[in-house]
Design an enzyme around this catalytic site. Structure first.
Site, PDB file in Angstrom:
ATOM      1  N   LYS A 292      -0.738 -49.754  -7.480  1.00  0.00           N
ATOM      2  CA  LYS A 292      -1.249 -50.715  -6.501  1.00  0.00           C
ATOM      3  C   LYS A 292      -1.588 -52.034  -7.180  1.00  0.00           C
ATOM      4  O   LYS A 292      -1.187 -53.093  -6.716  1.00  0.00           O
ATOM      5  CB  LYS A 292      -2.473 -50.125  -5.807  1.00  0.00           C
ATOM      6  CG  LYS A 292      -2.851 -50.838  -4.534  1.00  0.00           C
ATOM      7  CD  LYS A 292      -4.079 -50.192  -3.877  1.00  0.00           C
ATOM      8  CE  LYS A 292      -3.746 -48.852  -3.263  1.00  0.00           C
ATOM      9  NZ  LYS A 292      -4.951 -48.089  -2.911  1.00  0.00           N
TER      10      LYS A 292
ATOM     11  N   ARG B 281     -10.617 -50.352  -4.222  1.00  0.00           N
ATOM     12  CA  ARG B 281      -9.446 -49.523  -3.936  1.00  0.00           C
ATOM     13  C   ARG B 281      -8.969 -48.864  -5.219  1.00  0.00           C
ATOM     14  O   ARG B 281      -8.874 -49.501  -6.258  1.00  0.00           O
ATOM     15  CB  ARG B 281      -8.319 -50.385  -3.382  1.00  0.00           C
ATOM     16  CG  ARG B 281      -8.769 -51.433  -2.414  1.00  0.00           C
ATOM     17  CD  ARG B 281      -7.667 -52.425  -2.084  1.00  0.00           C
ATOM     18  NE  ARG B 281      -6.552 -51.793  -1.394  1.00  0.00           N
ATOM     19  CZ  ARG B 281      -5.428 -52.421  -1.105  1.00  0.00           C
ATOM     20  NH1 ARG B 281      -5.243 -53.684  -1.478  1.00  0.00           N
ATOM     21  NH2 ARG B 281      -4.464 -51.783  -0.473  1.00  0.00           N
TER      22      ARG B 281
ATOM     23  N   GLY C  40      -3.593 -40.977   0.155  1.00  0.00           N
ATOM     24  CA  GLY C  40      -4.838 -40.416   0.648  1.00  0.00           C
ATOM     25  C   GLY C  40      -5.692 -39.728  -0.390  1.00  0.00           C
ATOM     26  O   GLY C  40      -6.767 -39.237  -0.072  1.00  0.00           O
TER      27      GLY C  40
ATOM     28  N   MET D 225      -7.248 -40.889  -3.096  1.00  0.00           N
ATOM     29  CA  MET D 225      -8.435 -41.619  -3.522  1.00  0.00           C
ATOM     30  C   MET D 225      -8.912 -42.460  -2.358  1.00  0.00           C
ATOM     31  O   MET D 225      -8.116 -43.046  -1.661  1.00  0.00           O
ATOM     32  CB  MET D 225      -8.083 -42.565  -4.657  1.00  0.00           C
ATOM     33  CG  MET D 225      -7.353 -41.869  -5.746  1.00  0.00           C
ATOM     34  SD  MET D 225      -8.535 -41.152  -6.838  1.00  0.00           S
ATOM     35  CE  MET D 225      -7.446 -40.729  -8.166  1.00  0.00           C
TER      36      MET D 225
ATOM     37  N   ARG E  83       4.742 -50.999  -2.170  1.00  0.00           N
ATOM     38  CA  ARG E  83       5.156 -50.016  -3.167  1.00  0.00           C
ATOM     39  C   ARG E  83       6.493 -49.446  -2.717  1.00  0.00           C
ATOM     40  O   ARG E  83       6.862 -49.592  -1.550  1.00  0.00           O
ATOM     41  CB  ARG E  83       4.133 -48.890  -3.277  1.00  0.00           C
ATOM     42  CG  ARG E  83       3.980 -48.130  -1.972  1.00  0.00           C
ATOM     43  CD  ARG E  83       2.912 -47.055  -2.059  1.00  0.00           C
ATOM     44  NE  ARG E  83       2.606 -46.591  -0.722  1.00  0.00           N
ATOM     45  CZ  ARG E  83       1.458 -46.015  -0.362  1.00  0.00           C
ATOM     46  NH1 ARG E  83       0.504 -45.848  -1.247  1.00  0.00           N
ATOM     47  NH2 ARG E  83       1.274 -45.593   0.854  1.00  0.00           N
TER      48      ARG E  83
ATOM     49  N   HIS F 198      -1.433 -39.252   7.879  1.00  0.00           N
ATOM     50  CA  HIS F 198      -1.446 -38.493   6.622  1.00  0.00           C
ATOM     51  C   HIS F 198      -0.411 -37.376   6.634  1.00  0.00           C
ATOM     52  O   HIS F 198       0.382 -37.227   5.707  1.00  0.00           O
ATOM     53  CB  HIS F 198      -2.847 -37.915   6.403  1.00  0.00           C
ATOM     54  CG  HIS F 198      -2.967 -37.078   5.167  1.00  0.00           C
ATOM     55  ND1 HIS F 198      -2.878 -35.705   5.209  1.00  0.00           N
ATOM     56  CD2 HIS F 198      -3.113 -37.411   3.869  1.00  0.00           C
ATOM     57  CE1 HIS F 198      -2.995 -35.237   3.980  1.00  0.00           C
ATOM     58  NE2 HIS F 198      -3.150 -36.248   3.146  1.00  0.00           N
TER      59      HIS F 198
ATOM     60  N   SER G 244      29.804 -17.845 -22.024  1.00  0.00           N
ATOM     61  CA  SER G 244      29.008 -18.240 -20.862  1.00  0.00           C
ATOM     62  C   SER G 244      27.591 -17.736 -21.116  1.00  0.00           C
ATOM     63  O   SER G 244      27.381 -16.534 -21.287  1.00  0.00           O
ATOM     64  CB  SER G 244      29.579 -17.624 -19.591  1.00  0.00           C
ATOM     65  OG  SER G 244      28.711 -17.889 -18.514  1.00  0.00           O
TER      66      SER G 244
ATOM     67  N   CYS H 237      25.794 -19.439 -16.713  1.00  0.00           N
ATOM     68  CA  CYS H 237      25.665 -18.903 -15.374  1.00  0.00           C
ATOM     69  C   CYS H 237      24.222 -18.418 -15.290  1.00  0.00           C
ATOM     70  O   CYS H 237      23.508 -18.391 -16.273  1.00  0.00           O
ATOM     71  CB  CYS H 237      26.657 -17.775 -15.144  1.00  0.00           C
ATOM     72  SG  CYS H 237      26.604 -16.485 -16.374  1.00  0.00           S
TER      73      CYS H 237
ATOM     74  N   TYR I  96      30.617 -26.662 -18.409  1.00  0.00           N
ATOM     75  CA  TYR I  96      30.213 -26.532 -17.003  1.00  0.00           C
ATOM     76  C   TYR I  96      28.905 -25.761 -16.881  1.00  0.00           C
ATOM     77  O   TYR I  96      28.463 -25.089 -17.810  1.00  0.00           O
ATOM     78  CB  TYR I  96      31.310 -25.818 -16.195  1.00  0.00           C
ATOM     79  CG  TYR I  96      31.472 -24.359 -16.574  1.00  0.00           C
ATOM     80  CD1 TYR I  96      30.682 -23.374 -15.964  1.00  0.00           C
ATOM     81  CD2 TYR I  96      32.381 -23.963 -17.551  1.00  0.00           C
ATOM     82  CE1 TYR I  96      30.808 -22.042 -16.333  1.00  0.00           C
ATOM     83  CE2 TYR I  96      32.515 -22.633 -17.918  1.00  0.00           C
ATOM     84  CZ  TYR I  96      31.712 -21.677 -17.305  1.00  0.00           C
ATOM     85  OH  TYR I  96      31.809 -20.364 -17.662  1.00  0.00           O
TER      86      TYR I  96
HETATM   87  P1  ADP Z   1      -4.592 -46.080   0.054  1.00  0.00           P
HETATM   88  O1  ADP Z   1      -4.349 -45.868  -1.364  1.00  0.00           O
HETATM   89  O2  ADP Z   1      -5.115 -44.894   0.753  1.00  0.00           O
HETATM   90  O3  ADP Z   1      -3.439 -46.714   0.743  1.00  0.00           O
HETATM   91  P2  ADP Z   1      -5.850 -48.665   0.129  1.00  0.00           P
HETATM   92  O4  ADP Z   1      -6.560 -49.118  -1.067  1.00  0.00           O
HETATM   93  O5  ADP Z   1      -4.517 -49.236   0.370  1.00  0.00           O
HETATM   94  O6  ADP Z   1      -5.815 -47.091   0.145  1.00  0.00           O
HETATM   95  O7  ADP Z   1      -6.787 -48.975   1.342  1.00  0.00           O
HETATM   96  C1  ADP Z   1      -6.595 -48.458   2.601  1.00  0.00           C
HETATM   97  C2  ADP Z   1      -6.611 -49.547   3.620  1.00  0.00           C
HETATM   98  O8  ADP Z   1      -7.771 -50.313   3.539  1.00  0.00           O
HETATM   99  C3  ADP Z   1      -5.492 -50.541   3.462  1.00  0.00           C
HETATM  100  O9  ADP Z   1      -4.352 -50.113   4.106  1.00  0.00           O
HETATM  101  C4  ADP Z   1      -6.036 -51.753   4.120  1.00  0.00           C
HETATM  102  O10 ADP Z   1      -5.709 -51.719   5.491  1.00  0.00           O
HETATM  103  C5  ADP Z   1      -7.511 -51.644   3.929  1.00  0.00           C
HETATM  104  N1  ADP Z   1      -7.944 -52.594   2.901  1.00  0.00           N
HETATM  105  C6  ADP Z   1      -8.047 -52.396   1.592  1.00  0.00           C
HETATM  106  N2  ADP Z   1      -8.456 -53.512   0.975  1.00  0.00           N
HETATM  107  C7  ADP Z   1      -8.589 -54.442   1.927  1.00  0.00           C
HETATM  108  C8  ADP Z   1      -8.970 -55.817   1.916  1.00  0.00           C
HETATM  109  N3  ADP Z   1      -9.289 -56.458   0.793  1.00  0.00           N
HETATM  110  N4  ADP Z   1      -9.005 -56.457   3.089  1.00  0.00           N
HETATM  111  C9  ADP Z   1      -8.683 -55.813   4.226  1.00  0.00           C
HETATM  112  N5  ADP Z   1      -8.328 -54.551   4.309  1.00  0.00           N
HETATM  113  C10 ADP Z   1      -8.287 -53.857   3.164  1.00  0.00           C
HETATM  114 MG    MG Z   2      -2.742 -48.344   0.901  1.00  0.00          MG
HETATM  115 MG    MG Z   3      -6.654 -43.788   1.601  1.00  0.00          MG
END
Ligand code: ADP
Ligand code: MG
Ligand code: MG
Length: 920
Positions: free
Chosen positions: A33, A106, A115, A117, A373, A491, A806, A873, A893
């Protein structure tokens, strides 16, 4: 590593304002990220509007765990400096009561862990700063909405989960707060979160704080810096949370990687109707279509889209589904912003040269990019995208080949329901098709039940209102997943897509009572735990009972065909199949098998049509004298010949490796009395004599006993009969103008002398067959299986007699480890848990041990006979990692079961490409 320099003490990487300290190539240090945020913000080709922020490196995570959960000394000041930089760019101050800057914390490991973290949003709000926020925005409702979210996320993620608190009765603080929220909505007679008024949200904040105190025995921290550092610590702590560990295990993500932390200025999708938040993919991740695809929610924040609280709307027409087709698209609602987003997504895809998964937020008409990503996709989509992007000249042929995981091809072979059969059944419910393919199983309502039932060998379908990271283990074990809530980016959908699992989400027609383990359809029909249902993940339909599954027609898939064309041009290693009859052989040829690497003669004594030959075989086994045995073998001969001929015929022009009889004879001895009586009558011996002969065949360790070549040594007439059958079958086909290519394979050898002993028989029979059929030549090879460690070591002398080797890696593994392949289940799970073994060696070749024996075998064999044909095999032939290993050893092979042939071909091509790109 260079000497300790100032540079190495950099713990924090800044991004924003058109610049970034890091970039996409720094995933190991910044996490996926963080690296991508830096790339989006700073790369000259992109320069996208990313809210400013900074990334705390994965090295800090490592340090944290190595130093009793403390941080490097300079971290604090680096964080403070970076926050100042954000403040400058945003024109707001963190903790300021007049116009507060809010931050998000984040997590982000090297590889995305959907999901796993949790993110904490709106950090910096407290009873004082919230007033400032109201003043500057003039929107009290918004401010308290943000505040109550902060308190909930903080209590849940930071205090409870990261603090390792065990909720009473398994009911966590989030759920308690959610219930409070539902109560409030009921009380006010509203349905959506967005309809709750400011004063009620304000009350909710108070109540959430009180709940935090009551259940978690901790105060929500009012100090913004405490909030920030609490959030950072929570991300690091969550790296070793239960659910993260579980996911790592499934996805094989090493523990040492650690996670980075991203701190970023907040932007708000919940500032009313000109604001929204969304998730999108540059191409459709479900089928690979080249259409921008995504969902959004007006007046929403953060994970609302993924959490399935409201039905998300499609961003454009191509993204509509049955649930969302009536909702207004982003393209229509905010045309200018949509156009900008569309332009950004195109820029991102051509920059990364791969499908991107994008998160965005629009705050009062201003578009921000929050994440990108490489997007997860199922197998069907992976193949389509790879070949499309190759045609679009976005990527090279090699890149296209590398884009598809060999195991993703399995999904293209996924069973489907017979269409006509399906039409005869009335669906009991319809949801969104989140993961294609079909599945049949018994209903379970809890992830832990799915795990337990599956361990008993039951096929289960996990049904939940919605799934959360706690459910991944059960989801993994289930045949399919169905949820009543959530959209195509929920999810459940994301995780299922990553695994290529059949999945239906948002099936709102059904009512699920999880605690009662009860599912009720629209029509009121009840389903309980253990009831059988059938799911079609391609159409989103659910049926009662068991529908029959059929295989799909792979070669009708155009993208697959183009991919395999590239694969065949690239690969060096041949791919054969293990097949014992014309039907399997044809199936494998259809999948692209270039021959048969293992034809087991004994198969003809099992299953359909085996009665007569089996009886004759038994007669032969129970014979006492050579004459008796010879006469039984004479009768058996025509069956064996016919059988071999049929397969040689369908594999015309392709090599067929035929293994001589391998199992210990007593395996064929009948157990029921009737059959024994018939046998005693046929042989003209009494039952007691027969029983005595059976007793004499008994062995203590049959796997190490009288089997394989040892039978041929004891009873040369058995070898003779088989060799004659093979050569006559081939000779007759040749006379018919066909091109039979038999390879005679002697099993379970341990040295050259056994091979010589059998070769005398082969040479003699060969001349006899030539004479009988009046042929000058029948092309054939004579070789052996290498499955005893000694044979691998003696390969040099064995190659004097053998034309080919083989490697029988199943037995070779068994004998190298001394593990019985039939009993390994008793201790293997523990071995894997304790990391005494990295993998099940019967699935993936143990490269450093058994692999060394194979390597020695190949080298020594080829030293004697450079042209020696070498293959393997056994089950390993269909395992991608093992195939790559075989390529590196220069084998000719691999041979695997028919349905693994496409996988082996792809793996072989990838091995060839990896070879080319290996750097020195
Ligand atoms: P995940 O790894 O679960 O995708 P993120 O870190 O992307 O978690 O956060 C989940 C959501 O939180 C993002 O999709 C975004 O919508 C919201 N978010 C995270 N940081 C910000 C920010 N600085 N401003 C607005 N929304 C945010
Ligand atoms: Mg995200
Ligand atoms: Mg999340």
């Amino acid at each position: 590593m260079a000497t300790q320099s100032k540079k190495q003490e950099k713990h924090v990487y800044f991004f924003g304002g058109g610049k970034a300290d890091g970039n996409e190539s720094m995933k190991n240090l910044l996490g996926g990220k963080g690296a991508n945020l830096a790339e989006m913000a700073g790369h000259p080709d992109l320069k996208l509007p990313v809210p400013p922020g900074f990334t705390i490196t994965t090295e800090v995570c490592t340090y944290y765990y190595q130093h009793k959960k403390t941080y490097p000394k300079t971290l604090n000041s680096q964080i403070k400096d970076s926050v100042k930089q954000i403040e400058k760019l945003m024109g707001k101050k963190f903790g300021n009561v007049k116009d507060p800057l809010l931050l998000s914390v984040r997590s982000g490991a090297r590889r995305s862990m959907p999901g796993m973290m949790d993110t904490v949003l709106n950090i910096g709000l407290n009873d004082e700063t919230v007033k400032g926020l109201i003043k500057v925005t003039g929107d009290e409702r918004f401010a308290y909405d943000a505040y109550r979210r902060l308190v909930m996320m903080y209590a849940d993620v930071v205090i409870e989960k990261a603090g390792g608190l065990e909720p009473a009765k398994g009911i966590g603080i989030r759920r308690i707060m959610d219930e409070k929220l539902s109560e409030l909505k009921k009380e006010k007679g509203v349905e959506l979160d967005t309809e709750i008024e400011a004063k009620d949200l304000k009350k909710l904040v108070k109540e959430f704080k009180a709940l935090t105190k009551k259940y978690l025995k901790q105060e929500f921290p009012e100090n913004p810096w405490d909030q920030l550092m609490g959030g950072v610590g929570a991300v690091f702590a969550s790296w070793n949370g239960k659910r993260a560990i579980e996911y790592r295990k499934i996805e094989r993500i090493p523990e040492e990687w650690g996670t980075a932390v991203n701190v970023q200025a907040m932007v708000f999708g919940n500032m009313g109707d000109s604001s929204c938040t969304g998730v999108a993919f540059t191409r459709n991740p479900g089928n690979g279509d080249n259409h921008f695809y995504g969902e959004y929610l007006v007046n929403a924040q953060g994970e609302d889209v993924v959490a399935g609280i409201r039905t998300p709307a499609p961003i454009n027409n191509a993204s509509k589904n049955d649930h969302s087709k009536k909702l207004i698209t982003l393209e229509k609602l905010m045309p200018a912003q949509y156009k900008e987003l569309d332009e950004f997504q195109k820029r991102l895809e051509s920059h990364y040269k791969d499908m991107q998964d994008i998160e965005f937020t629009i705050e009062k008409g201003k578009l921000y990019m929050l994440q990108c990503r490489v997007g997860k996709r199922n197998g069907v989509a992976a193949v389509k995208m790879a070949t499309d992007m190759y045609k679009e000249k976005l990527i090279t042929a090699d890149e296209a080949i590398m884009r598809v995981g060999p195991n993703q091809l399995v999904e293209l072979l996924l069973p489907m329901f017979d269409h006509m059969e399906e039409l005869k059944n009335k669906p009991i419910a319809k949801g969104l098709p989140a993961g294609p393919g079909a599945a049949v199983g018994r209903l379970v309502f809890e992830s832990s039940d799915a795990v337990e039932w599956a361990s008993r060998g039951e096929k289960v379908i996990l049904v939940r209102e919605e799934t959360s990271p706690e459910d991944v283990d059960g989801m993994h074990k289930a045949q399919a997943i169905i949820t009543s809530k959530g959209g195509m980016t929920s999810h459940a959908a994301l995780v299922a897509r990553g695994w290529g699992k059949c999945c239906i989400v948002g099936c709102s027609e059904i009512e699920i009572r999880e605690h009662e383990k009860l599912l009720i359809t629209k029509e009121g029909k009840k389903f309980h735990e253990g009831d059988w249902v059938s799911l079609n993940g391609t159409s989103g339909l659910m049926y009662e009972g068991v529908l029959e599954l059929i295989a799909t027609d792979l070669n009708k898939n155009k993208s697959y065909r183009s991919l395999m064309k590239l694969v065949d041009k690239t690969k060096v290693l041949g791919v054969r199949t293990n097949a014992d009859n014309p039907k399997d052989a044809l199936q494998a040829a259809y999948f692209g098998a270039e021959g048969i690497g293992l034809f087991r003669t004994e198969h003809m004594f099992y299953g359909e049509g085996s009665e007569k030959p089996l009886f004759l075989l038994r007669k032969m086994i129970m014979s006492d004298t050579l004459e008796e045995r010879k006469s039984a073998l004479d009768e058996l001969f025509k069956f064996v010949k016919k059988d071999i001929k049929a397969t040689l015929e369908v594999m015309d022009g392709k090599p067929v490796t035929i293994r001589l009889l391998d199992p210990p004879l007593h395996e064929f001895v009948p157990h029921d009395k009737e059959k024994l009586m018939a046998l005693s009558k046929e042989l003209g011996v009494s039952m007691s004599i027969l029983n005595r002969r059976i007793l004499a065949l008994h062995e203590n360790n049959p796997m190490l006993g009288h089997r394989g070549v040892r039978l041929g040594v004891s009873y040369p007439e058995i070898t003779e009969m088989q060799v004659r059958a093979i050569l006559e079958a081939a000779g007759e086909l040749i006379k018919d103008g066909k091109h039979a290519m038999p390879e005679i394979m002697v099993p379970v050898t341990m040295g050259k002398h056994e091979l010589q002993h059998q070769k005398v028989i082969v040479d003699r029979v060969y001349l006899e067959v030539l004479k009988k059929l009046k042929l000058k030549k029948i092309a054939y090879l004579y070789g052996t299986m290498i499955e005893i460690p000694r044979a691998a070591l003696k390969a040099d002398s064995m190659a004097e007699v053998a034309d080919f080797f083989s490697f029988g890696t199943n037995d070779l593994t068994q004998m190298s480890f001394g593990f019985s392949r039939d009993d390994i289940g008793g201790f293997l799970p523990q071995y894997l848990d304790l990391k005494l073994l990295p993998d099940d060696p019967f699935v993936t070749i143990d490269q450093s041990g058994v692999g060394e024996l194979i390597k020695i075998g190949v080298e020594r064999g080829r030293k004697t006979k450079p042209q020696l044909e070498v293959g393997i095999c056994g089950e390993h032939g269909g395992d991608a990692e093992s195939v790559k290993f075989c390529h590196r050893l220069g084998m000719n092979y691999v041979s695997c079961s028919p349905y693994r042939v496409p996988i082996a071909r792809l793996a072989a091509a990838q091995a060839a490409i990896e070879d080319k790109t290996a750097t020195f």
